[in-house]
Design a protein around this motif. Structure first.
Motif, PDB file in Angstrom:
ATOM      1  N   THR A  29       0.256  50.022  12.406  1.00  0.00           N
ATOM      2  CA  THR A  29      -0.584  48.738  11.651  1.00  0.00           C
ATOM      3  C   THR A  29      -1.891  49.136  11.256  1.00  0.00           C
ATOM      4  OG1 THR A  29      -1.797  48.232  13.453  1.00  0.00           O
ATOM      5  CG2 THR A  29       0.535  47.866  14.078  1.00  0.00           C
ATOM      6  N   MET A  30      -2.134  47.553  10.434  1.00  0.00           N
ATOM      7  CA  MET A  30      -3.515  48.190   9.987  1.00  0.00           C
ATOM      8  C   MET A  30      -4.472  46.974  11.146  1.00  0.00           C
ATOM      9  SD  MET A  30      -3.855  48.258   5.435  1.00  0.00           S
ATOM     10  CE  MET A  30      -3.147  46.365   5.383  1.00  0.00           C
ATOM     11  N   GLY A  31      -4.156  46.879  12.323  1.00  0.00           N
ATOM     12  CA  GLY A  31      -4.656  45.687  12.910  1.00  0.00           C
ATOM     13  C   GLY A  31      -5.290  44.564  12.687  1.00  0.00           C
ATOM     14  N   LEU A  33      -4.677  42.300  15.134  1.00  0.00           N
ATOM     15  CA  LEU A  33      -3.278  41.998  15.730  1.00  0.00           C
ATOM     16  C   LEU A  33      -2.955  39.843  16.069  1.00  0.00           C
ATOM     17  CD1 LEU A  33      -2.972  45.139  18.006  1.00  0.00           C
ATOM     18  CD2 LEU A  33      -2.074  45.167  15.977  1.00  0.00           C
ATOM     19  N   HIS A  34      -1.473  39.906  15.722  1.00  0.00           N
ATOM     20  CA  HIS A  34      -0.318  39.210  15.870  1.00  0.00           C
ATOM     21  C   HIS A  34       0.641  39.012  16.506  1.00  0.00           C
ATOM     22  CE1 HIS A  34       0.820  39.321  12.327  1.00  0.00           C
ATOM     23  NE2 HIS A  34       0.236  39.310  11.608  1.00  0.00           N
ATOM     24  N   ALA A  35       1.086  38.379  16.413  1.00  0.00           N
ATOM     25  CA  ALA A  35       2.299  37.936  17.853  1.00  0.00           C
ATOM     26  C   ALA A  35       3.196  39.332  16.062  1.00  0.00           C
ATOM     27  CB  ALA A  35       2.565  36.886  18.101  1.00  0.00           C
ATOM     28  N   GLY A  36       3.130  38.571  15.918  1.00  0.00           N
ATOM     29  CA  GLY A  36       4.155  39.095  14.610  1.00  0.00           C
ATOM     30  C   GLY A  36       4.274  41.148  14.615  1.00  0.00           C
ATOM     31  N   HIS A  37       3.175  41.288  14.705  1.00  0.00           N
ATOM     32  CA  HIS A  37       3.103  42.336  15.239  1.00  0.00           C
ATOM     33  C   HIS A  37       3.311  43.478  16.340  1.00  0.00           C
ATOM     34  CE1 HIS A  37      -1.363  42.453  12.309  1.00  0.00           C
ATOM     35  NE2 HIS A  37      -0.315  43.249  11.719  1.00  0.00           N
ATOM     36  N   LEU A  38       3.139  42.357  17.352  1.00  0.00           N
ATOM     37  CA  LEU A  38       3.283  42.848  19.213  1.00  0.00           C
ATOM     38  C   LEU A  38       4.637  42.311  18.825  1.00  0.00           C
ATOM     39  CD1 LEU A  38       0.593  41.022  20.265  1.00  0.00           C
ATOM     40  CD2 LEU A  38       0.679  43.489  20.224  1.00  0.00           C
ATOM     41  N   PHE A 146       8.759  48.036  11.395  1.00  0.00           N
ATOM     42  CA  PHE A 146       7.873  47.720  10.205  1.00  0.00           C
ATOM     43  C   PHE A 146       9.208  46.191  10.124  1.00  0.00           C
ATOM     44  CE2 PHE A 146       8.142  52.146   9.238  1.00  0.00           C
ATOM     45  CZ  PHE A 146       6.774  51.900   8.690  1.00  0.00           C
ATOM     46  N   GLY A 147       7.637  44.805   9.461  1.00  0.00           N
ATOM     47  CA  GLY A 147       8.301  44.019   9.611  1.00  0.00           C
ATOM     48  C   GLY A 147       9.094  43.069   8.234  1.00  0.00           C
ATOM     49  N   GLU A 148      10.174  42.853   8.154  1.00  0.00           N
ATOM     50  CA  GLU A 148      10.494  41.612   6.871  1.00  0.00           C
ATOM     51  C   GLU A 148       9.890  41.236   6.224  1.00  0.00           C
ATOM     52  OE1 GLU A 148      14.336  40.767   8.095  1.00  0.00           O
ATOM     53  OE2 GLU A 148      15.152  42.796   7.888  1.00  0.00           O
ATOM     54  N   LYS A 149       8.459  40.739   6.495  1.00  0.00           N
ATOM     55  CA  LYS A 149       7.210  40.415   6.322  1.00  0.00           C
ATOM     56  C   LYS A 149       6.884  40.689   4.767  1.00  0.00           C
ATOM     57  CE  LYS A 149       3.366  39.304   6.522  1.00  0.00           C
ATOM     58  NZ  LYS A 149       1.914  39.365   6.127  1.00  0.00           N
ATOM     59  N   ASP A 150       7.263  41.874   5.202  1.00  0.00           N
ATOM     60  CA  ASP A 150       6.602  43.238   3.943  1.00  0.00           C
ATOM     61  C   ASP A 150       8.180  43.546   3.628  1.00  0.00           C
ATOM     62  OD1 ASP A 150       3.424  42.848   3.621  1.00  0.00           O
ATOM     63  OD2 ASP A 150       3.844  43.131   5.694  1.00  0.00           O
ATOM     64  N   PHE A 151       8.804  42.523   2.315  1.00  0.00           N
ATOM     65  CA  PHE A 151      10.633  43.150   3.013  1.00  0.00           C
ATOM     66  C   PHE A 151      10.314  44.139   1.620  1.00  0.00           C
ATOM     67  CE2 PHE A 151      14.481  41.869   1.106  1.00  0.00           C
ATOM     68  CZ  PHE A 151      15.394  42.129   1.705  1.00  0.00           C
ATOM     69  N   ILE A 175      10.233  38.935  10.639  1.00  0.00           N
ATOM     70  CA  ILE A 175       9.346  37.582  10.211  1.00  0.00           C
ATOM     71  C   ILE A 175       9.189  36.967  11.574  1.00  0.00           C
ATOM     72  CG2 ILE A 175       7.963  35.950   8.817  1.00  0.00           C
ATOM     73  CD1 ILE A 175       9.750  36.175   6.380  1.00  0.00           C
ATOM     74  N   VAL A 176       8.031  36.969  12.706  1.00  0.00           N
ATOM     75  CA  VAL A 176       7.258  36.306  12.872  1.00  0.00           C
ATOM     76  C   VAL A 176       6.844  34.954  12.598  1.00  0.00           C
ATOM     77  CG1 VAL A 176       6.406  35.856  15.616  1.00  0.00           C
ATOM     78  CG2 VAL A 176       7.809  37.775  15.278  1.00  0.00           C
ATOM     79  N   ARG A 177       6.507  33.313  12.873  1.00  0.00           N
ATOM     80  CA  ARG A 177       5.927  32.479  12.461  1.00  0.00           C
ATOM     81  C   ARG A 177       5.514  31.929  13.481  1.00  0.00           C
ATOM     82  NH1 ARG A 177       7.594  32.212   6.803  1.00  0.00           N
ATOM     83  NH2 ARG A 177       9.836  32.729   6.390  1.00  0.00           N
ATOM     84  N   ALA A 183       4.853  32.427   7.935  1.00  0.00           N
ATOM     85  CA  ALA A 183       4.337  33.744   8.209  1.00  0.00           C
ATOM     86  C   ALA A 183       3.358  34.053   8.992  1.00  0.00           C
ATOM     87  CB  ALA A 183       5.052  34.291   6.956  1.00  0.00           C
ATOM     88  N   MET A 184       3.329  35.208  10.607  1.00  0.00           N
ATOM     89  CA  MET A 184       2.065  35.724  10.842  1.00  0.00           C
ATOM     90  C   MET A 184       1.559  36.213  10.106  1.00  0.00           C
ATOM     91  SD  MET A 184       2.453  35.344  14.885  1.00  0.00           S
ATOM     92  CE  MET A 184       2.441  33.658  16.128  1.00  0.00           C
ATOM     93  N   SER A 185       0.071  36.360   9.742  1.00  0.00           N
ATOM     94  CA  SER A 185      -0.497  37.718   9.569  1.00  0.00           C
ATOM     95  C   SER A 185      -2.267  37.460   9.417  1.00  0.00           C
ATOM     96  CB  SER A 185      -0.315  37.169   6.906  1.00  0.00           C
ATOM     97  OG  SER A 185      -1.273  37.627   6.875  1.00  0.00           O
TER      98      SER A 185
END
Ligand code: AMP
Length: 283
Positions: A29-31, A33-38, A146-151, A175-177, A183-185
């Motif tokens: 991650t790049m820090g 952090l939000h629920a998407g990372h978690l 890895f998250g599908e937000k960055d598909f 993706i967590v929204r 989308a969380m970012s």
């Protein structure tokens, strides 16, 4: 949870666990952090004996110096969040630790990296390949998350891993929204309250377009989605492409060779660059 700051400490610690036969899950991650990372940490926790999360704002993947300098950095809160998510090791190195000398490697990432983010952000995916290959080599994980937000990034990382011969499983997570669909970012904190109120339109418009896909062509949906987003306050579409889910190449079909088509969008909301995507699964 233990915080590791040097490559030497990371290698020694993880080598010990690997020799003892433990499985190792890595979450880069790049820090901020939000629920998407978690959600990635939680999945890694379920699948592996040992979980390593890295927090590193990788300068080589930023093609815009302002984006790098304004990127949020919240190390203390990140450590608390990682600890509550049950992470064993947080790897938080300095730039000098990761790049004691400039990384001049150029990866042959091929067609998956030539479109969309690859076309709009020259050098971005090469920088992603540099940092992720270093993290894979230092950690030698059993699995990486890895998250599908960055598909598109997932396709690029799969390509890099196959080029470099890394023997690991790459796990793609949904993706967590936010509750309103955004989308969380980490970049969402840069939105003004007015922009934040407008931003859920991105997902709403994409979700509505899935309903219309039944009776419309790909070209019609591309046009109407772009127009609808551009009509929203603060919003400018940078690109909206409907692509094959493996090759990332634009397609005219809702069912291209490798599975349901995926719509990938990048929108400027004011000067904040937001990305999102949706799968066109016909019902
Ligand atoms: P970043 O810190 O933005 O580099 O993201 C680190 C990882 O978290 C990447 O694999 C992202 O795709 C993933 N990620 C970021 N936001 C989300 C989200 N909203 N849902 C799921 N995964 C995410």
């Amino acid at each position: 949870m233990k915080v590791l700051r040097t490559v030497g400490e990371l290698r020694e610690t993880i080598d010990g666990h690997r020799s003892a036969g433990k499985t190792i899950g890595l979450v880069p991650t790049m820090g901020a952090l939000h629920a998407g990372h978690l959600s990635l940490m939680e999945r890694a926790r379920r699948d592996n004996d040992i979980v390593v999360a890295s927090v590193f704002v990788n300068p080589t993947q930023f093609n815009n110096p302002d984006d790098l300098s304004t990127y949020p950095r919240t190390e203390e809160a990140d450590c608390k969040a990682l600890e509550s998510a049950g992470v064993d090791y947080a790897f938080i190195p300095s730039v000098e630790e990761i790049y004691p000398e400039p990384d001049t490697r150029q990866f042959d990432l091929g067609e998956v990296a030539s479109v969309m983010e690859g076309a709009m952000r020259p050098g971005h995916f090469n920088g992603v390949a540099q940092i992720v290959s270093k993290l894979f080599e230092m950690t030698r994980p059993t699995r990486a998350y890895f998250g599908e937000k960055d598909f598109q990034q997932i396709a690029v990382i799969r390509r890099m891993a196959s080029l470099e011969g890394f023997d690991l499983e790459i796990v793609a997570c949904p993706i967590v929204r936010e509750s309103d669909g955004l989308a969380m970012s980490s970049r969402n904190v840069r939105l003004t309250p007015e922009q934040r109120a407008a931003a859920p339109a991105i997902h709403r418009i994409l979700a509505e377009s899935v309903e219309r896909a039944v009776s419309s062509t790909v070209a019609e949906v591309k046009k109407s989605v772009t127009e609808a987003i551009d009509a929203e306050p603060f919003m400018t579409t940078e690109y909206y492409e409907i692509v094959d889910p493996l090759t990332m190449q634009p397609t005219d079909s809702w069912m291209p060779p490798n599975g349901s088509a995926v719509g990938c969008v990048t929108v400027y909301c004011g000067d904040v660059r937001l990305i999102d995507n949706i799968t066109y699964t016909k019902k």
